[in-house]
Design a protein around this motif. Structure first.
Motif, PDB file in Angstrom:
ATOM      1  N   GLN A  35       0.826  -1.197   0.000  1.00 55.91           N
ATOM      2  CA  GLN A  35       0.000   0.000   0.000  1.00 55.91           C
ATOM      3  C   GLN A  35       0.866   1.255   0.000  1.00 55.91           C
ATOM      4  N   LEU A  36       0.335   2.292  -0.650  1.00 55.94           N
ATOM      5  CA  LEU A  36       0.932   3.622  -0.650  1.00 55.94           C
ATOM      6  C   LEU A  36      -0.093   4.581  -0.074  1.00 55.94           C
ATOM      7  N   GLY A  37       0.350   5.449   0.848  1.00 53.32           N
ATOM      8  CA  GLY A  37      -0.578   6.363   1.495  1.00 53.32           C
ATOM      9  C   GLY A  37      -0.094   7.798   1.458  1.00 53.32           C
ATOM     10  N   ILE A  38      -1.039   8.721   1.485  1.00 56.41           N
ATOM     11  CA  ILE A  38      -0.739  10.144   1.531  1.00 56.41           C
ATOM     12  C   ILE A  38      -1.710  10.796   2.503  1.00 56.41           C
ATOM     13  N   GLY A  39      -1.210  11.795   3.253  1.00 59.25           N
ATOM     14  CA  GLY A  39      -2.071  12.462   4.216  1.00 59.25           C
ATOM     15  C   GLY A  39      -1.300  13.426   5.084  1.00 59.25           C
ATOM     16  N   THR A  40      -1.917  13.831   6.176  1.00 53.21           N
ATOM     17  CA  THR A  40      -1.349  14.858   7.041  1.00 53.21           C
ATOM     18  C   THR A  40      -0.516  14.244   8.164  1.00 53.21           C
ATOM     19  N   THR A  41       0.437  15.051   8.644  1.00 53.78           N
ATOM     20  CA  THR A  41       1.265  14.676   9.790  1.00 53.78           C
ATOM     21  C   THR A  41       1.383  15.873  10.721  1.00 53.78           C
ATOM     22  N   ARG A  42       1.225  15.632  12.008  1.00 49.82           N
ATOM     23  CA  ARG A  42       1.426  16.662  13.026  1.00 49.82           C
ATOM     24  C   ARG A  42       2.601  16.245  13.907  1.00 49.82           C
ATOM     25  N   ILE A  43       3.528  17.177  14.121  1.00 48.26           N
ATOM     26  CA  ILE A  43       4.785  16.866  14.808  1.00 48.26           C
ATOM     27  C   ILE A  43       5.004  17.842  15.955  1.00 48.26           C
ATOM     28  N   LEU A  44       5.421  17.310  17.095  1.00 49.61           N
ATOM     29  CA  LEU A  44       5.897  18.102  18.227  1.00 49.61           C
ATOM     30  C   LEU A  44       7.073  17.375  18.840  1.00 49.61           C
ATOM     31  N   ASP A  45       8.179  18.083  19.028  1.00 49.75           N
ATOM     32  CA  ASP A  45       9.327  17.544  19.751  1.00 49.75           C
ATOM     33  C   ASP A  45       9.971  18.702  20.495  1.00 49.75           C
ATOM     34  N   THR A  46       9.762  18.766  21.804  1.00 45.76           N
ATOM     35  CA  THR A  46      10.216  19.917  22.571  1.00 45.76           C
ATOM     36  C   THR A  46      11.731  19.955  22.740  1.00 45.76           C
ATOM     37  N   TYR A  47      12.426  18.876  22.382  1.00 42.34           N
ATOM     38  CA  TYR A  47      13.891  18.929  22.371  1.00 42.34           C
ATOM     39  C   TYR A  47      14.379  19.871  21.282  1.00 42.34           C
ATOM     40  N   LEU A  48      13.649  19.932  20.159  1.00 41.96           N
ATOM     41  CA  LEU A  48      14.027  20.776  19.030  1.00 41.96           C
ATOM     42  C   LEU A  48      13.326  22.128  19.044  1.00 41.96           C
TER      43      LEU A  48
END
Length: 267
Positions: A35-48
């Motif tokens: 399968q191939l998928g496309i969509g949204t991503t939400r990212i949080l990393d408080t180290y960066l």
């Protein structure tokens, strides 16, 4: 008497031949899904960064199921590869995120008419990164974790418009694991160049790392060996360790196909 002995010996060989063949040869049913998928991503990393990032990502997912005829047990392996380019709310800073996850699980099957239920557990290994394009000091964060996840899969088969269809749902929940994480204020130079260990290998549970993953798909059987699949993948990775918070929420629309076949194993 000699003729009788020869006839008896020949009859014994005839009876034992298929038994010998079945003892030497076993069959395994395989189901491969790509399968191939496309969509949204939400990212949080408080180290960066304390900022939350949002973007569009791609996912490649390959799944293999193995089961012997007559057996209630099934072996499942999944390879998931993700990549995302994301920006902050002001669209002035960007992050790149990528990871690879390997899943290996054992499931017990229950067949209830058109409904098949599989329950078991999966071991997972995740290796990835987050790269902040604006940071000059500590611009990247490495991700490495191992987890044990109780899992379940349900499949309901039905006929519509004279064709075979199936609805599938897979759920993976967190239990226990370990992960790598720098401590708050600790640089990678301190960890790897100076060798200053500061609780960087962290045991995790469903409280400190409540990861959650689900798949919902609809199958259309185009032929005896080929099935087309349309689905949704939600993969929610989150943790709160070493005074650092992180999450990666993936939402993907998946397109792919399923192939079923059997192989004979000869020792």
């Amino acid at each position: 008497m000699k003729i009788f002995k020869k006839s008896l010996f020949g009859a014994c060989l005839t009876i034992m031949a298929p038994l010998s063949t079945s003892a030497q040869e076993s069959v395994t049913n395989l189901q491969n899904t790509y399968q191939l998928g496309i969509g949204t991503t939400r990212i949080l990393d408080t180290y960066l960064s304390q900022e939350k990032f949002h973007g569009t990502g791609l996912t490649l997912l390959a799944t293999t199921e193995r089961q012997r005829p007559g057996s209630k047990w099934l072996t499942l392996m999944e390879h998931e590869l993700n990549f995302t380019s994301a920006e902050d709310r002001a669209e002035t800073v960007s992050e790149l995120q990528g990871d690879y996850t390997f899943f290996f699980g054992k499931f017990y099957n229950w067949q209830m008419g058109r409904l098949t239920v599989k329950a078991g557990g999966m071991g997972t290994m995740n290796l990835g990164f987050i790269y902040n394009t604006s940071n000059s000091n500590n611009p990247a964060q490495a991700r490495l974790s191992l987890n044990i996840m109780p899992s379940a899969i349900a499949t309901y088969q039905f006929q519509l418009w004279k064709h075979r269809w199936a609805v599938n749902y897979e759920l993976n929940l967190p239990l226990v694991g370990i992960m790598f994480s720098p401590n708050y204020g600790q640089s990678y130079y301190e960890i790897f160049s100076r060798g200053d260990y500061d609780h960087n290998i962290v045991p995790t549970t469903f409280v400190s790392a409540p990861n959650f993953r689900q798949q919902l798909s609809l199958d259309y059987q185009a032929s005896r060996l080929l099935t087309l699949r349309l689905g949704y993948l939600g993969d929610y990775q989150q943790s709160k360790v070493n005074n650092l918070k992180s999450h990666i929420y993936l939402h993907r629309v998946m397109f792919g196909f399923v192939r079923r076949f059997s192989i004979s194993n000869r020792p």
